[in-house]
Design an enzyme around this catalytic site. Structure first.
Site, PDB file in Angstrom:
ATOM      1  N   GLN A  99       0.838  -1.201   0.000  1.00  0.00           N
ATOM      2  CA  GLN A  99       0.000   0.000   0.000  1.00  0.00           C
ATOM      3  C   GLN A  99       0.874   1.252   0.000  1.00  0.00           C
ATOM      4  O   GLN A  99       1.723   1.438   0.870  1.00  0.00           O
ATOM      5  CB  GLN A  99      -0.931   0.030   1.211  1.00  0.00           C
ATOM      6  CG  GLN A  99      -1.976   1.141   1.081  1.00  0.00           C
ATOM      7  CD  GLN A  99      -2.797   1.345   2.333  1.00  0.00           C
ATOM      8  OE1 GLN A  99      -2.259   1.707   3.371  1.00  0.00           O
ATOM      9  NE2 GLN A  99      -4.100   1.126   2.235  1.00  0.00           N
ATOM     10  N   TYR A 181      -6.045  10.995   4.067  1.00  0.00           N
ATOM     11  CA  TYR A 181      -4.669  11.260   3.675  1.00  0.00           C
ATOM     12  C   TYR A 181      -4.671  12.010   2.338  1.00  0.00           C
ATOM     13  O   TYR A 181      -5.716  12.395   1.826  1.00  0.00           O
ATOM     14  CB  TYR A 181      -3.872   9.957   3.658  1.00  0.00           C
ATOM     15  CG  TYR A 181      -3.833   9.326   5.035  1.00  0.00           C
ATOM     16  CD1 TYR A 181      -3.239  10.002   6.114  1.00  0.00           C
ATOM     17  CD2 TYR A 181      -4.433   8.100   5.302  1.00  0.00           C
ATOM     18  CE1 TYR A 181      -3.237   9.458   7.403  1.00  0.00           C
ATOM     19  CE2 TYR A 181      -4.439   7.545   6.579  1.00  0.00           C
ATOM     20  CZ  TYR A 181      -3.830   8.236   7.623  1.00  0.00           C
ATOM     21  OH  TYR A 181      -3.842   7.705   8.889  1.00  0.00           O
ATOM     22  N   ARG A 228      -7.853   2.274  -2.890  1.00  0.00           N
ATOM     23  CA  ARG A 228      -8.691   2.227  -1.684  1.00  0.00           C
ATOM     24  C   ARG A 228      -9.360   3.582  -1.448  1.00  0.00           C
ATOM     25  O   ARG A 228      -8.695   4.624  -1.500  1.00  0.00           O
ATOM     26  CB  ARG A 228      -7.829   1.881  -0.463  1.00  0.00           C
ATOM     27  CG  ARG A 228      -8.649   1.550   0.782  1.00  0.00           C
ATOM     28  CD  ARG A 228      -7.746   1.423   1.989  1.00  0.00           C
ATOM     29  NE  ARG A 228      -8.315   0.536   2.990  1.00  0.00           N
ATOM     30  CZ  ARG A 228      -7.953   0.526   4.275  1.00  0.00           C
ATOM     31  NH1 ARG A 228      -7.025   1.363   4.707  1.00  0.00           N
ATOM     32  NH2 ARG A 228      -8.498  -0.304   5.131  1.00  0.00           N
ATOM     33  N   GLY A 318      -9.374  -6.477   9.233  1.00  0.00           N
ATOM     34  CA  GLY A 318      -8.276  -5.796   9.893  1.00  0.00           C
ATOM     35  C   GLY A 318      -8.054  -6.329  11.294  1.00  0.00           C
ATOM     36  O   GLY A 318      -7.266  -7.250  11.497  1.00  0.00           O
ATOM     37  N   ARG A 319      -8.749  -5.757  12.262  1.00  0.00           N
ATOM     38  CA  ARG A 319      -8.522  -6.120  13.662  1.00  0.00           C
ATOM     39  C   ARG A 319      -8.577  -7.619  13.952  1.00  0.00           C
ATOM     40  O   ARG A 319      -7.771  -8.111  14.755  1.00  0.00           O
ATOM     41  CB  ARG A 319      -9.504  -5.364  14.561  1.00  0.00           C
ATOM     42  CG  ARG A 319      -9.223  -3.873  14.598  1.00  0.00           C
ATOM     43  CD  ARG A 319     -10.167  -3.152  15.539  1.00  0.00           C
ATOM     44  NE  ARG A 319      -9.989  -1.708  15.454  1.00  0.00           N
ATOM     45  CZ  ARG A 319     -10.659  -0.829  16.169  1.00  0.00           C
ATOM     46  NH1 ARG A 319     -11.565  -1.260  17.039  1.00  0.00           N
ATOM     47  NH2 ARG A 319     -10.441   0.454  16.035  1.00  0.00           N
TER      48      ARG A 319
END
Length: 367
Positions: A99, A181, A228, A318-319
């Site tokens: 990424q 971002y 993404r 993810g988590r």
């Protein structure tokens, strides 16, 4: 019951052994030199049961840095160091994408050369959170707006980082256009108040991402490039009133490139802006023609439903992958998951909270 999630999938000419994707997650184990290392290789290899791994956000330049101990891919040394991670994952028969990340206004002068201000499309500060600097939490600063002629140099940084990822042996790259971002900042009207060719109209706000994609496609085949996006997110003080119009346009534009996939934060587990109804993966399926990865707050049941309905092709977790290195095996056998770890150890900078979570089999025998 047949599991759709555990079925194989062809991502272009890449064969994935299942439809679980390990989502990109900042874990801050690369040290002050931002250098991939053996601990990171162990971490990713532990989780290589996934059909596809997307690396943590990896900065494309010194200017892009904005988080402690995150890896980069802008030097020859970093590029070489990534090879041990890629090789460890490939040894388990799993492809891995890198990424590409530029933190934009979410950075802080303490991360910048000569303590310069972080850069952004416009001089608009993040108000809703603080920056995590080498000296602790500090208020975000008012960023410096990139001059029109500077934008092309940032685009070139993305292209060079993508080329470095290829040298390191990655199977593809993901362009991080989400979570407030720099790319997200250019896309959204809340953070882009420019009056040059990169601001104003939807076409102009999309131009930065368009140029990044087209530069990377000089290095990689389109099928090895993903993007993404986070249309519903409020992280880093995001959320624009025209989010539906913006992201519908952006996703329609992405159709023309034949990309490997679109990775969308469609869930609400990461924080959402409440400016209207969230854009769901089912809705996005009607807009986007290619492979679609859903992400954010999915569990096994909701992931199965999304794939069975034909809304998502792949689902990123993810988590659950943090505390369950054997997540795929746990899903396959209906084994219970390890409890979620305390956030305090997510960024311990050490093996604790990173590579020390037991597999189900080891936890059963107390090893």
């Amino acid at each position: 019951m047949t599991s759709h999630l555990l079925n194989d999938f062809n991502l272009g000419n890449l064969s994935l052994k299942n439809r679980l994707v390990m989502a990109p997650m900042t874990r801050s184990r690369a040290g002050s030199e931002r250098m991939p290392n053996a601990l990171m290789a162990e971490y990713y290899a532990q989780r290589a049961g996934a059909g596809l791994i997307i690396s943590e956000g990896t900065t494309i330049s010194k200017q892009a840095n904005g988080w402690l101990h995150t890896p980069g891919i802008y030097t020859a040394e970093q590029t070489e160091a990534w090879k041990q991670v890629v090789n460890a994952v490939h040894a388990k028969g799993t492809p891995i994408f890198l990424q590409l990340w530029h933190t934009g206004r979410a950075s802080h002068s303490s991360f910048q050369e000569n303590n310069q201000l972080p850069v952004a499309p416009s001089v608009i500060r993040i108000e809703s959170s603080e920056a995590h600097t080498p000296d602790g939490k500090k208020p975000h600063e008012i960023p410096r707006a990139l001059e029109t002629e500077e934008v092309s140099s940032v685009v070139e940084d993305y292209r060079q980082a993508a080329a470095n990822a290829k040298k390191a042996g990655f199977d593809g790259v993901e362009i991080h256009g989400a979570n407030g971002y720099i790319i997200d900042e250019f896309l959204q009207s809340k953070t882009n108040h420019r009056n040059d060719k990169y601001g104003g109209s939807l076409e102009n706000r999309f131009r930065f991402l368009k140029e990044i994609i087209e530069s990377i496609l000089t290095v990689w085949d389109a099928g090895r490039v993903g993007v993404r996006l986070s249309p519903n997110g409020n992280y880093n003080d995001m959320g624009s009133p025209d989010y539906r119009e913006t992201f519908t346009y952006v996703i329609q534009q992405l159709n023309q490139y034949g990309l490997g996939y679109l990775h969308v934060m469609d869930g609400l587990g990461f924080g959402f802006h409440e400016l209207g109804e969230p854009m769901t993966i089912g809705e996005l399926r009607k807009i986007y023609n290619g492979t679609l990865i859903g992400n954010c707050g999915y569990d096994k049941e909701s992931a199965e439903k999304a794939i069975a309905a034909g809304d998502g092709d792949l689902i990123a977790f993810g988590r659950p992958f943090i505390s369950n290195p054997d997540l795929v095996e746990r899903f396959a056998n209906n084994w219970e998951l390890n409890p979620d770890p305390e956030p305090a150890i997510w960024y311990s900078f050490e093996a604790e909270g990173y590579t020390d979570f037991p597999t189900y089999q080891k936890s059963r025998v107390g090893v």
